[in-house]
Design a protein around this motif. Structure first.
Motif, PDB file in Angstrom:
ATOM      1  N   ARG A 213       0.831  -1.209   0.000  1.00 23.26           N
ATOM      2  CA  ARG A 213       0.000   0.000   0.000  1.00 23.26           C
ATOM      3  C   ARG A 213       0.865   1.259   0.000  1.00 23.26           C
ATOM      4  NH1 ARG A 213      -3.301  -2.815   3.953  1.00 23.26           N
ATOM      5  NH2 ARG A 213      -2.201  -1.640   5.576  1.00 23.26           N
ATOM      6  N   SER A 214       2.013   1.197   0.686  1.00 26.10           N
ATOM      7  CA  SER A 214       2.891   2.369   0.756  1.00 26.10           C
ATOM      8  C   SER A 214       3.550   2.676  -0.587  1.00 26.10           C
ATOM      9  CB  SER A 214       3.966   2.157   1.825  1.00 26.10           C
ATOM     10  OG  SER A 214       5.004   1.285   1.377  1.00 26.10           O
ATOM     11  N   LEU A 215       3.650   1.663  -1.457  1.00 23.04           N
ATOM     12  CA  LEU A 215       4.299   1.864  -2.754  1.00 23.04           C
ATOM     13  C   LEU A 215       3.369   2.519  -3.763  1.00 23.04           C
ATOM     14  CD1 LEU A 215       6.209  -1.535  -3.125  1.00 23.04           C
ATOM     15  CD2 LEU A 215       7.090   0.655  -2.296  1.00 23.04           C
ATOM     16  N   ALA A 216       2.061   2.303  -3.609  1.00 17.84           N
ATOM     17  CA  ALA A 216       1.101   2.871  -4.558  1.00 17.84           C
ATOM     18  C   ALA A 216       1.189   4.390  -4.525  1.00 17.84           C
ATOM     19  CB  ALA A 216      -0.307   2.404  -4.210  1.00 17.84           C
ATOM     20  N   GLY A 217       1.020   4.985  -5.682  1.00 15.07           N
ATOM     21  CA  GLY A 217       1.164   6.427  -5.820  1.00 15.07           C
ATOM     22  C   GLY A 217       2.481   6.749  -6.486  1.00 15.07           C
ATOM     23  N   ALA A 218       3.581   6.422  -5.801  1.00 13.71           N
ATOM     24  CA  ALA A 218       4.901   6.611  -6.410  1.00 13.71           C
ATOM     25  C   ALA A 218       5.153   5.565  -7.487  1.00 13.71           C
ATOM     26  CB  ALA A 218       5.988   6.542  -5.345  1.00 13.71           C
ATOM     27  N   HIS A 219       4.500   4.411  -7.362  1.00 14.18           N
ATOM     28  CA  HIS A 219       4.637   3.321  -8.329  1.00 14.18           C
ATOM     29  C   HIS A 219       3.243   2.797  -8.662  1.00 14.18           C
ATOM     30  CE1 HIS A 219       8.908   2.989  -7.002  1.00 14.18           C
ATOM     31  NE2 HIS A 219       8.387   3.216  -5.810  1.00 14.18           N
ATOM     32  N   SER A 220       3.113   2.204  -9.837  1.00  5.80           N
ATOM     33  CA  SER A 220       1.948   1.368 -10.104  1.00  5.80           C
ATOM     34  C   SER A 220       2.318  -0.048  -9.684  1.00  5.80           C
ATOM     35  CB  SER A 220       1.573   1.397 -11.582  1.00  5.80           C
ATOM     36  OG  SER A 220       1.132   2.684 -11.963  1.00  5.80           O
ATOM     37  N   VAL A 221       1.388  -0.723  -9.000  1.00  9.35           N
ATOM     38  CA  VAL A 221       1.670  -2.050  -8.462  1.00  9.35           C
ATOM     39  C   VAL A 221       0.559  -2.993  -8.907  1.00  9.35           C
ATOM     40  CG1 VAL A 221       2.160  -3.419  -6.406  1.00  9.35           C
ATOM     41  CG2 VAL A 221       2.757  -0.974  -6.450  1.00  9.35           C
ATOM     42  N   VAL A 222       0.942  -4.081  -9.577  1.00 13.13           N
ATOM     43  CA  VAL A 222      -0.004  -5.118  -9.984  1.00 13.13           C
ATOM     44  C   VAL A 222       0.325  -6.373  -9.195  1.00 13.13           C
ATOM     45  CG1 VAL A 222      -0.842  -6.558 -11.875  1.00 13.13           C
ATOM     46  CG2 VAL A 222      -0.298  -4.144 -12.279  1.00 13.13           C
ATOM     47  N   VAL A 223      -0.639  -6.846  -8.405  1.00 15.97           N
ATOM     48  CA  VAL A 223      -0.424  -7.993  -7.523  1.00 15.97           C
ATOM     49  C   VAL A 223      -1.317  -9.143  -7.977  1.00 15.97           C
ATOM     50  CG1 VAL A 223      -0.540  -8.864  -5.153  1.00 15.97           C
ATOM     51  CG2 VAL A 223       0.107  -6.470  -5.584  1.00 15.97           C
ATOM     52  N   VAL A 224      -0.713 -10.277  -8.292  1.00 12.42           N
ATOM     53  CA  VAL A 224      -1.456 -11.513  -8.549  1.00 12.42           C
ATOM     54  C   VAL A 224      -1.494 -12.297  -7.250  1.00 12.42           C
ATOM     55  CG1 VAL A 224      -1.409 -13.739  -9.735  1.00 12.42           C
ATOM     56  CG2 VAL A 224      -0.932 -11.629 -11.001  1.00 12.42           C
TER      57      VAL A 224
END
Length: 273
Positions: A213-224
């Motif tokens: 959750r902390s990475l979202a915003g600065a990065h796009s994160v796709v989690v399978v």
């Protein structure tokens, strides 16, 4: 110096990186993508859009095409048809795997791939992007900026007190966090994360949720991910894949009552827990 630059070009460390244009708010475009293996259509006219700074979870039964989708994004597999763009202008289908990693797409596999005989700090140093990574291989001396970057990543992934420990003796969850840290050292714009909490304790799962959750915003994160409790804890937007295409998208609480989603996935025994 010219010989060194030639060597850097040969391994792709000196090649200029085209800036990513996400001014329309979308970082990743997959449009009408299809690929077949020995007559089996693993991906079938898949269209998917990931927003800039978004955290998206991808769920679906085994064989839904989740791994193949990530293979296509990272250049491991070339589709038979369709378009895959990173931002407005970068055609990923024209790039190989190293080039795709250089432009800012990082992938974390389910099993951690840390270098176990090395320390946590050494793993992060080796993961540093571009010529900095090469320099790290040749010298043990780091610049103040590089030390600051490593320190910031150590803090982000919760390993500040473990920098001198060998990676091989870390707990399972800590190895997963170290690998995420190694990706962050490469300054990716997009992170693809495959089943990050498999085999984790509840406490490790909670810490992993906080980290992603902390990475979202600065990065796009796709989690399978298959663990629906974990998915619920991190994602506002969830995509369900089935037979190589998008079956449904929305909030998890909406998908949980979708009859089609229940039939093909959430009702499939232990898929929902």
């Amino acid at each position: 110096m010219s010989e060194l630059i030639s060597e850097l070009d040969a391994v792709g460390l000196h090649t200029p990186v085209e800036p990513v244009d996400a001014t329309h708010g979308i970082l990743l475009y997959l449009e009408e993508v299809s690929v077949s293996f020995d007559g089996f259509k693993a991906i079938d006219k898949l269209s998917l859009y990931i927003g800039d700074g978004e955290l998206r979870c991808i769920i679906g039964p085994n064989g839904a095409g989740k791994t193949t989708m990530m293979d296509i994004i990272t250049g491991k597999t070339k589709p038979d048809s369709g378009r895959v763009f990173f931002g407005q202008t970068i055609d990923l289908l024209k790039l190989d795997e190293p080039a795709i990693a250089r432009i800012g797409i990082g992938r974390k596999f389910q099993k951690p791939t840390v270098i176990e005989p090395l320390t946590v700090l050494e793993n992060l140093e080796l993961a540093m992007s571009g010529a900095k990574r090469l320099r790290g291989l040749l010298s043990t001396r780091l610049s103040g900026e590089e030390r600051d970057r490593i320190g910031a990543v150590l803090e982000r992934v919760g390993l500040s007190e473990h920098g001198g420990r060998r990676a091989g003796i870390l707990a399972h969850g800590q190895k997963q966090w170290l690998e995420i840290g190694m990706l962050l050292m490469q300054e990716p714009r997009l992170l693809l994360v495959d089943e990050p909490v498999a085999g984790m304790t509840p406490a490790e799962m909670e810490r992993t949720a906080e980290l992603l959750r902390s990475l979202a915003g600065a990065h796009s994160v796709v989690v399978v991910e298959h663990d629906m409790g974990f998915v619920r804890s991190i994602a506002d937007q969830v995509t369900v894949l089935h037979q190589g295409r998008v079956l449904a998208e929305g909030r998890l609480d909406e998908l949980q009552v979708d009859p089609t989603v229940i039939e093909v996935y959430l009702g499939a025994g232990d898929a929902y827990h």
